[in-house]
Enzyme design. Sequence first.
Site, mmCIF file in Angstrom:
data_model
loop_
_atom_site.group_PDB
_atom_site.id
_atom_site.type_symbol
_atom_site.label_atom_id
_atom_site.label_comp_id
_atom_site.label_asym_id
_atom_site.label_seq_id
_atom_site.Cartn_x
_atom_site.Cartn_y
_atom_site.Cartn_z
ATOM 1 N N ARG A 147 54.505 -52.991 9.230
ATOM 2 C CA ARG A 147 54.613 -51.978 8.182
ATOM 3 C C ARG A 147 53.651 -50.850 8.515
ATOM 4 O O ARG A 147 52.493 -51.098 8.906
ATOM 5 C CB ARG A 147 54.265 -52.577 6.817
ATOM 6 C CG ARG A 147 54.569 -51.639 5.668
ATOM 7 C CD ARG A 147 54.158 -52.211 4.319
ATOM 8 N NE ARG A 147 52.776 -51.891 4.010
ATOM 9 C CZ ARG A 147 52.268 -51.900 2.773
ATOM 10 N NH1 ARG A 147 53.015 -52.240 1.741
ATOM 11 N NH2 ARG A 147 50.994 -51.592 2.561
ATOM 12 N N TYR A 159 48.005 -45.093 -1.195
ATOM 13 C CA TYR A 159 48.411 -46.489 -1.235
ATOM 14 C C TYR A 159 48.629 -47.037 0.184
ATOM 15 O O TYR A 159 49.293 -46.396 0.996
ATOM 16 C CB TYR A 159 49.718 -46.689 -2.044
ATOM 17 C CG TYR A 159 50.267 -48.044 -1.746
ATOM 18 C CD1 TYR A 159 49.685 -49.172 -2.329
ATOM 19 C CD2 TYR A 159 51.262 -48.243 -0.787
ATOM 20 C CE1 TYR A 159 50.102 -50.451 -1.985
ATOM 21 C CE2 TYR A 159 51.686 -49.517 -0.442
ATOM 22 C CZ TYR A 159 51.094 -50.607 -1.038
ATOM 23 O OH TYR A 159 51.484 -51.873 -0.664
ATOM 24 N N ASP A 217 56.573 -48.590 2.858
ATOM 25 C CA ASP A 217 56.590 -48.834 1.405
ATOM 26 C C ASP A 217 56.328 -47.516 0.670
ATOM 27 O O ASP A 217 55.263 -46.916 0.816
ATOM 28 C CB ASP A 217 55.492 -49.857 1.073
ATOM 29 C CG ASP A 217 55.584 -50.383 -0.360
ATOM 30 O OD1 ASP A 217 56.270 -49.762 -1.192
ATOM 31 O OD2 ASP A 217 54.944 -51.425 -0.630
ATOM 32 N N HIS A 219 56.300 -47.347 -2.648
ATOM 33 C CA HIS A 219 55.545 -47.747 -3.847
ATOM 34 C C HIS A 219 55.970 -47.007 -5.119
ATOM 35 O O HIS A 219 55.134 -46.555 -5.905
ATOM 36 C CB HIS A 219 54.036 -47.613 -3.596
ATOM 37 C CG HIS A 219 53.280 -48.848 -3.981
ATOM 38 N ND1 HIS A 219 52.421 -48.894 -5.042
ATOM 39 C CD2 HIS A 219 53.290 -50.092 -3.466
ATOM 40 C CE1 HIS A 219 51.918 -50.116 -5.146
ATOM 41 N NE2 HIS A 219 52.435 -50.859 -4.209
ATOM 42 N N GLU A 243 60.939 -49.407 1.459
ATOM 43 C CA GLU A 243 60.717 -50.257 0.280
ATOM 44 C C GLU A 243 60.360 -49.433 -0.947
ATOM 45 O O GLU A 243 59.638 -48.428 -0.843
ATOM 46 C CB GLU A 243 59.567 -51.215 0.640
ATOM 47 C CG GLU A 243 59.049 -52.046 -0.511
ATOM 48 C CD GLU A 243 57.819 -52.854 -0.125
ATOM 49 O OE1 GLU A 243 57.508 -52.960 1.090
ATOM 50 O OE2 GLU A 243 57.151 -53.372 -1.025
ATOM 51 N N GLU A 269 59.417 -56.349 -5.680
ATOM 52 C CA GLU A 269 58.163 -57.104 -5.800
ATOM 53 C C GLU A 269 57.673 -57.177 -7.247
ATOM 54 O O GLU A 269 56.934 -58.091 -7.592
ATOM 55 C CB GLU A 269 57.078 -56.522 -4.884
ATOM 56 C CG GLU A 269 56.566 -55.164 -5.312
ATOM 57 C CD GLU A 269 55.589 -54.559 -4.314
ATOM 58 O OE1 GLU A 269 55.807 -54.683 -3.102
ATOM 59 O OE2 GLU A 269 54.590 -53.977 -4.757
ATOM 60 N N ARG A 290 62.794 -58.373 -2.625
ATOM 61 C CA ARG A 290 61.361 -58.414 -2.336
ATOM 62 C C ARG A 290 60.557 -59.308 -3.283
ATOM 63 O O ARG A 290 59.319 -59.280 -3.276
ATOM 64 C CB ARG A 290 60.802 -56.976 -2.445
ATOM 65 C CG ARG A 290 61.185 -56.083 -1.314
ATOM 66 C CD ARG A 290 60.362 -56.391 -0.084
ATOM 67 N NE ARG A 290 58.978 -55.957 -0.248
ATOM 68 C CZ ARG A 290 57.915 -56.650 0.159
ATOM 69 N NH1 ARG A 290 58.065 -57.830 0.728
ATOM 70 N NH2 ARG A 290 56.709 -56.180 -0.017
ATOM 71 N N GLU A 346 56.556 -60.906 4.394
ATOM 72 C CA GLU A 346 55.315 -60.113 4.443
ATOM 73 C C GLU A 346 54.127 -61.059 4.594
ATOM 74 O O GLU A 346 54.047 -62.088 3.930
ATOM 75 C CB GLU A 346 55.178 -59.308 3.151
ATOM 76 C CG GLU A 346 53.987 -58.361 3.134
ATOM 77 C CD GLU A 346 53.927 -57.541 1.840
ATOM 78 O OE1 GLU A 346 54.492 -57.983 0.822
ATOM 79 O OE2 GLU A 346 53.298 -56.462 1.863
ATOM 80 N N TRP A 409 51.974 -45.670 -9.670
ATOM 81 C CA TRP A 409 51.045 -45.949 -8.559
ATOM 82 C C TRP A 409 51.706 -46.802 -7.505
ATOM 83 O O TRP A 409 52.464 -47.597 -7.603
ATOM 84 C CB TRP A 409 49.776 -46.671 -9.043
ATOM 85 C CG TRP A 409 48.915 -47.002 -7.864
ATOM 86 C CD1 TRP A 409 48.134 -46.139 -7.143
ATOM 87 C CD2 TRP A 409 48.796 -48.279 -7.232
ATOM 88 N NE1 TRP A 409 47.529 -46.794 -6.102
ATOM 89 C CE2 TRP A 409 47.938 -48.100 -6.126
ATOM 90 C CE3 TRP A 409 49.363 -49.540 -7.473
ATOM 91 C CZ2 TRP A 409 47.591 -49.139 -5.256
ATOM 92 C CZ3 TRP A 409 49.042 -50.570 -6.628
ATOM 93 C CH2 TRP A 409 48.150 -50.389 -5.534
HETATM 94 O O1 EZ4 Z 1 50.764 -53.045 -4.172
HETATM 95 O O2 EZ4 Z 1 50.607 -56.609 -4.266
HETATM 96 O O3 EZ4 Z 1 54.393 -54.423 -0.454
HETATM 97 N N1 EZ4 Z 1 53.343 -54.689 -0.948
HETATM 98 C C1 EZ4 Z 1 52.783 -54.081 -2.007
HETATM 99 C C2 EZ4 Z 1 51.486 -54.633 -2.505
HETATM 100 C C3 EZ4 Z 1 51.249 -54.352 -3.986
HETATM 101 C C4 EZ4 Z 1 50.206 -55.294 -4.547
HETATM 102 C C5 EZ4 Z 1 50.029 -55.111 -6.047
HETATM 103 O O4 EZ4 Z 1 49.299 -56.169 -6.575
HETATM 104 O O5 EZ4 Z 1 53.338 -53.118 -2.493
HETATM 105 O O6 EZ4 Z 1 50.434 -54.126 -1.730
HETATM 106 CO CO CO Z 2 55.395 -53.110 -1.816
#
Ligand code: EZ4
Ligand code: CO
Length: 409
Positions: A147, A159, A217, A219, A243, A269, A290, A346, A409
Amino acid sequence: MKIHAADVVVTSPGRNFVTLRITTEDGLTGLGDATLNGRELAVASYLGDHIVPLLTGRDADAIEDTWQYLYRGGYWRRGPVTMAAIAAVDVALWDIKAQRAGMPLYQLLGGACRTGALAYGHASGRDIPELLDSVRAHLEAGYRAIRVQSGVPGLDSVYGVAASANGAGERYDYEPARRTARPTEEQWDTAAYLRHIPTVFEAVRAEFGPGLPLLHDGHHRMTPLQAARLGKSLEPYDLFWLEDVTPAEDQAALRLVRQHTTTPLAIGEVFNSVHDYTTLLGERLIDYVRSSVTHAGGVTGMRRVLDLAAVYGVRSGMHGPTDISPVGMAAALHLDLAVHNFGIQEYMRHSPHTLEVFRTSYRFTDGLLHPGEEPGLGVTLDDEAAARFPYAPAYLPVNRLADGTVHDW
Ligand code: EZ4
Ligand code: CO
């Protein structure tokens, strides 16, 4: 065999973990992970105050019945707190059943479909040279899929980007939950991110060639239109997946993204139930699910997600950050081995302190994870070590745009 007792262990060997331990009348113990990053004590209370008193005297072998008893019997269905608590019970009971059978859990789930689970690690850099070093270090550490997360010019912290160079790839030291009384705040600018990310993947492909599976990702920070643009702009770099491009609760948002890009999409996730996927799977809007065992109702809940995904040719990509404890990671690995529609796992390594508290039988060899051959999950909890690391409040960051507006976030 009846359940004799259950207790909740909260420990913080570098980060917080919530673990449920169930003991049977004949002395077997099973473990389940109930860690919900930044909201840990809510699940500990849900378990300790509302579930542990119901477990004593129940049949430890009746896993599906217990799952339904806690899910339907609680009336208030789904939600991350409830489903993490149910997950912990479910996984602890699977652990016990597999120990009683004298088999590693994956055998009870149908046996191995593969020799190991392809794992991806997290490379990151504040700038492109640092990122390239991090990718190199991960390749040297054995990862075969990576990643890629990068700093963005003009933003202080982003992030997925470690605050210091990524060492020898032995461990990824980016931990978003900080041990502070209130969440830290970060600044976000989607336009700057969208301008920068294609140049990052161009540089990584130029350095490492076309064959290395690369992931990214987003996010949850983009609108559908922005996400569609990002997916299109990354098509030349042939990602394994992109992602969480849009906020996950809006399943229909991915329709527009899907219409505009052939970049594979992964999401889930923050989901906790198969019902979170019905539009996404039914309309074939995603390529990877995920969710984690820990947050989606245990092995039982996650298997429902994976079986529905299989109907649509969608594969697994279970969440495996360090906030999934070694207990949750072990449970994921048994499923990874046993389901046909496995995609990727992951894998962020846990810290040495975490591995003092949780002894695991799983191993990482040549880019593949394997749960090991110990009966059950293959994880034990050291109470003395756990007691050395008391709980400390920790929060995930909050994001704001330049004008102060709170953003995803
Ligand atoms: O931000 O698990 O793909 N992984 C992620 C993680 C999440 C954290 C949040 O608790 O996006 O890093
Ligand atoms: Co993620």
